[in-house]
Design a protein around this motif. Structure first.
Motif, PDB file in Angstrom:
ATOM      1  N   LYS A 134      -2.025 -13.977   2.136  1.00 10.21           N
ATOM      2  CA  LYS A 134      -1.388 -13.474   3.304  1.00 10.21           C
ATOM      3  C   LYS A 134      -1.923 -11.867   3.345  1.00 10.21           C
ATOM      4  N   PRO A 135      -2.249 -11.296   4.516  1.00 11.44           N
ATOM      5  CA  PRO A 135      -2.970 -10.001   4.729  1.00 11.44           C
ATOM      6  C   PRO A 135      -2.501  -9.289   3.935  1.00 11.44           C
ATOM      7  N   GLY A 136      -1.326  -8.738   3.680  1.00 10.59           N
ATOM      8  CA  GLY A 136      -0.727  -7.743   2.711  1.00 10.59           C
ATOM      9  C   GLY A 136      -1.098  -7.937   1.400  1.00 10.59           C
ATOM     10  N   LEU A 137      -0.949  -9.335   0.867  1.00 14.26           N
ATOM     11  CA  LEU A 137      -1.325  -9.365  -0.307  1.00 14.26           C
ATOM     12  C   LEU A 137      -2.889  -9.307  -0.669  1.00 14.26           C
ATOM     13  N   HIS A 138      -3.579  -9.725   0.437  1.00 10.10           N
ATOM     14  CA  HIS A 138      -4.955  -9.758   0.191  1.00 10.10           C
ATOM     15  C   HIS A 138      -5.450  -8.094   0.173  1.00 10.10           C
ATOM     16  N   LEU A 139      -4.808  -7.376   0.932  1.00  9.43           N
ATOM     17  CA  LEU A 139      -5.147  -5.940   0.839  1.00  9.43           C
ATOM     18  C   LEU A 139      -4.504  -5.491  -0.764  1.00  9.43           C
ATOM     19  N   ALA A 140      -3.679  -6.041  -1.042  1.00 14.89           N
ATOM     20  CA  ALA A 140      -3.216  -5.677  -2.540  1.00 14.89           C
ATOM     21  C   ALA A 140      -4.229  -5.828  -3.684  1.00 14.89           C
ATOM     22  N   THR A 141      -4.919  -6.857  -3.329  1.00 17.29           N
ATOM     23  CA  THR A 141      -6.001  -7.050  -4.260  1.00 17.29           C
ATOM     24  C   THR A 141      -7.094  -6.040  -4.531  1.00 17.29           C
ATOM     25  N   ILE A 142      -7.503  -5.435  -3.353  1.00 17.84           N
ATOM     26  CA  ILE A 142      -8.577  -4.563  -3.411  1.00 17.84           C
ATOM     27  C   ILE A 142      -8.088  -3.253  -3.969  1.00 17.84           C
ATOM     28  N   TRP A 143      -6.894  -2.863  -3.759  1.00 21.91           N
ATOM     29  CA  TRP A 143      -6.309  -1.690  -4.334  1.00 21.91           C
ATOM     30  C   TRP A 143      -6.050  -1.898  -5.785  1.00 21.91           C
ATOM     31  N   ILE A 144      -5.788  -3.039  -6.403  1.00 21.03           N
ATOM     32  CA  ILE A 144      -5.422  -3.319  -7.891  1.00 21.03           C
ATOM     33  C   ILE A 144      -6.762  -3.182  -8.510  1.00 21.03           C
TER      34      ILE A 144
END
Lengths: 336, 466
Positions: B121-131
């Protein structure tokens, strides 16, 4: 349990993790040359490990770092002693990492073919050399009273170690075949199982010879026990593979590699690197270890963070669980 | 040359080379995460295209960083086994923790980010780059903890029976004052690199292709340039702090950086000294009075020790020997680090001025600056590290272990030479390929965004494939 023993076990686990995980992506890398018939099939193979290989390789970095922290003497003797094989492995791992990332970044068959060859060679070299290195560690190498390796490169190329290398090479190949069978669909899936069984027959002969040799050398009941379990797991893997249940077959080759590594480390303990000159010079879990204080700190870090790592790595395997086939390979010129 | 010299050359070459990729990775991962966040918040397609464009450049660079990073961990054992035996009890811990805490995070979550566009999901995908981006920062912290111990050993005791340094206080290692001053300095410097990379490329596009995606590239330019400027100020302030710590714990390093031979109070800051730099002959000298006192001690009349008196002092403490590093290298790398970084920040300011409101920059000088800009902080970083490491000589661990004592006693000159030549040749070839690839993708400009595949179509092509 002594903390030194705990760390010996933990480092064994890191090696098991590394060999089981990178074992299949080395296998897939080699299969780019053996299994795929055209560019699309090569891309299918590479994409089965695309999101995973980098995380798999970190197991090696952590195993190396943990050895440095917990057994500095082991780290120092091992990596300065096995200088040239390690140099070749590092060169291969550099080329491999770049090859995966760069092959899709340009069009042109020439460009891709060159990186394919790079992937095949750079997967084969470490698959062979890790087996050679592990076998040498277990067998013992010339180490003097100062804990220095005093042998030469050619001492490392003895028959036992070379057999060990061929075992990892062929077992990884089978492991890779079963991974491909599990992760793909269509014709390539069937061919992967068939090839896995054929290579598996060769690998079985090599592995059993290696196990028997190790058992006779070490003469320990536990080595025979784990050697027998390894052989049983591998035979089971091949039998399951004939029934087409790829998930179980792959789990069985993973178990095989795990048990084989346990057999080697059980034979090694309580040494970490025996000396072939004089057993008084052996590096052991106690004389090669860091201080108790360092081990306590490292233990806390490992106990807290290893489960977290295992959780998110498992999750990433789950996210990319879907099988892929040639129809999933995008037709546009550059990977987006 | 002996194995020691070759081993030192190899360490220098593979480490400086590896460090071309590290600051780009750290700086760009956050900038790309920022762009993707902007897309997620606004839905403006411009941000998505920028994310993909700079994301790809980031990945090309990241691959090289990963590949060359593997050598870093193992060369301590290969070429510096006596060093590894001596400090393993302390030095190994941050290295292992870096692997467990940071590398796993970076590699796993970047894998999820690259291949997960259509799986998460877009929000989760965004979290991966931040992590993944946070992983790069953690990595920097732990590796700098290891390095700071070499600059200023703390939290240890010397075990004479075993002939090694042993850890007594891990908290002290993780709060080493050198670490606390180096970490912010290094992170700001990495953001300078990332910002300059983004600003330079975006500006190049604006000038060269004024009819294509100018609005998006303006956004990228301003994000990059502001990052460069702010990080430049941060680098300066943290560098000043670091200089004071350095004067305190490694006075010889500061003296060498200034070519200051006699202890002075107050001490002038040398802007430029032409001469032999061994103190015997000065042809021309340009100085700012009292500035070095301020940089080193925080007061304008503080005492800064000179090379000669430190040499005498160290001979008393450690026995006879030469305790000064290569002075010209220390002097010039220190200056070039600051100059090059300063020029980059000034260029960012100039280019921001030239693009104020809706103005479009043009002219060949602006274009040339845009091309050089990404290289400036990168080169500044390299000079900074060459200074830090070479001006610590002759020590591997300051005051504890001379570099010459750390080399592997068992390895042959031929072995070390083989690996030096092997790595250098391979790195050379890869550098050419990397630069060509980067240029191809930079020239290609922003990608167009394909419509999202139908989630119900089992045969839809992968969003990302090699």
């Amino acid at each position: 349990m002594e903390l030194t023993t705990f760390w010996f076990i933990l480092i064994s686990i890191l090696w098991i993790g590394y060999l089981v995980l990178e074992g299949f992506d080395f296998g897939v890398g080699m299969l780019v040359g053996l299994l795929a018939r055209n560019d699309k099939e090569r891309r299918v193979l590479i994409n089965t490990i695309g999101p995973l290989w980098d995380g798999n390789e970190v197991w090696l970095l952590v195993a190396g770092g943990a050895t440095f922290a917990a057994f500095p003497e082991w780290y120092a003797t091992l990596f300065s002693g096995f200088y040239l094989p390690l140099f070749l492995i590092l060169m291969a791992l550099i080329v491999r990492a770049v090859a995966f990332e760069f092959r899709g970044k340009r069009t042109g068959t020439q460009w891709r073919r060159r990186w394919d060859i790079a992937i095949i060679v750079s997967s084969t070299v470490p698959a062979l050399l890790w087996g050679v290195a592990l076998a040498n560690i277990v067998r013992g190498v010339p180490i003097d009273a100062d804990k220095e390796f005093v042998g030469s490169f050619f001492d490392l190329l003895n028959p036992y170690a070379l057999l060990g290398g061929l075992v990892t090479l062929t077992v990884f190949l089978v492991h890779g075949c079963l991974f491909v069978a599990l992760k793909t669909e269509g014709e390539i899936r069937l061919r992967a199982t068939a090839l896995g069984l054929r290579v598996g027959a060769v690998a079985a002969v090599l592995a059993v010879s290696f196990i028997v040799w190790t058992g006779i050398d070490q003469g320990e009941a536990l080595v025979w026990l784990f050697g027998g379990l390894t052989a049983a797991a591998f035979v089971a893997a091949l039998l399951i593979a004939t029934t087409g249940r790829e998930g179980y077959a792959f789990a069985a080759t993973a178990t095989t590699i795990g048990l084989l590594t346990i057999m080697l480390f059980v034979g090694l303990f309580p040494d970490v690197m025996p000396s072939s000159i004089d057993s008084a010079f052996n590096l052991t879990t106690t004389n090669a270890a860091s201080t108790h204080y360092t081990l306590v700190i490292m233990s806390w870090v490992a106990v807290v963070f290893t489960p977290i790592v295992l959780m998110y790595q498992s999750w990433s395997y789950w996210v990319f669980r879907k099988r892929i086939g040639v129809q999933h390979i995008p037709t546009e010129v550059l990977a987006s | 040359m002996e194995a020691l010299d070759i081993a030192r050359w190899q360490f220098g070459i593979v480490t400086v080379y590896h460090f071309f990729f590290v600051p780009v990775t750290i700086g760009l991962s956050f900038l790309v995460a920022g762009l993707q966040t902007a897309w997620w918040r606004t839905g403006n397609e411009k941000y998505l295209r920028l994310t993909k464009f700079f994301g790809k450049l980031f990945l090309i660079n990241f691959a090289m960083g990963v590949a060359t990073g593997i050598v870093q961990e193992f060369q301590f054992g290969m070429n510096w086994s006596d060093y590894s035996r001596f400090v393993g009890d302390i030095f190994g811990a941050p290295l292992a923790i870096e692997g467990l805490l940071a590398f796993f995070l970076e590699s796993t979550f970047l894998g999820l980010w690259i291949f997960g566009w259509d799986r998460l999901k877009p929000g989760l995908h965004l979290a991966t780059i931040w992590i993944a981006a946070i992983g790069t920062i953690l990595s920097a912290y732990f590796i700098l903890a290891a390095n700071s111990f070499m600059q200023n050993p703390v939290g240890y005791t010397f075990n004479a029976a075993k002939g090694r340094a042993e850890l007594t206080d891990f908290g002290a290692v993780l709060t080493n004052k050198v670490l606390l001053s180096t970490f912010p300095h290094q992170i700001f410097a990495c953001f300078m690199v990332g910002g300059a990379f983004m600003a330079g490329i975006a500006m190049w596009h604006i000038i060269r292709n004024p009819d294509r995606d100018v609005d998006a590239f303006r956004t990228a330019f301003r994000l990059g340039a502001v990052t460069l400027l702010v990080a430049g100020i941060g680098t300066t302030i943290s560098g000043d702090f670091q200089g004071k710590v350095m004067t305190e714990v490694q006075p010889m390093k500061m003296a060498a950086a200034e070519g200051l031979y006699t202890t002075s109070q107050p001490a002038p800051f040398s802007l430029l000294t032409l001469g032999t730099l061994d103190g015997s002959k000065e042809v021309y000298k340009l100085e700012v009075p009292r500035l070095l006192s301020f940089l080193g001690t925080g007061t304008f009349d503080g005492e800064v020790k000179g090379i000669d008196s430190l040499q005498a002092e160290y001979e008393q403490t450690y026995g006879p020997g030469d305790y000064s590093p290569n002075i010209p290298v220390a002097y010039w790398t220190f200056r070039l680090m600051m100059t090059v970084g300063g020029i980059a920040a000034a260029a960012a300011l100039w280019m921001l001025w030239a693009t104020r409101r809706d103005r479009l920059p043009k002219g060949k000088w602006m274009l040339r600056t845009a091309i050089v800009l990404p290289l400036l902080p990168l080169v500044g970083n390299s000079f900074g590290w060459i200074f830090t490491e070479m001006a610590r000589q002759p020590w591997a661990v300051f005051g504890l272990m001379p570099t010459a004592a750390g080399v592997s006693p068992g390895t042959t000159t031929a072995e070390v030479l083989t690996s030096l030549i092997g790595f250098t040749l391979l790195y050379g070839v890869l550098a050419v390929i990397e630069v060509k690839l980067l240029l191809t993708y930079i020239r290609a400009g922003l990608p167009s965004i394909a419509p999202a595949p139908d989630p119900d179509d089992a045969d839809a092509p992968l969003a990302f494939a090699y």
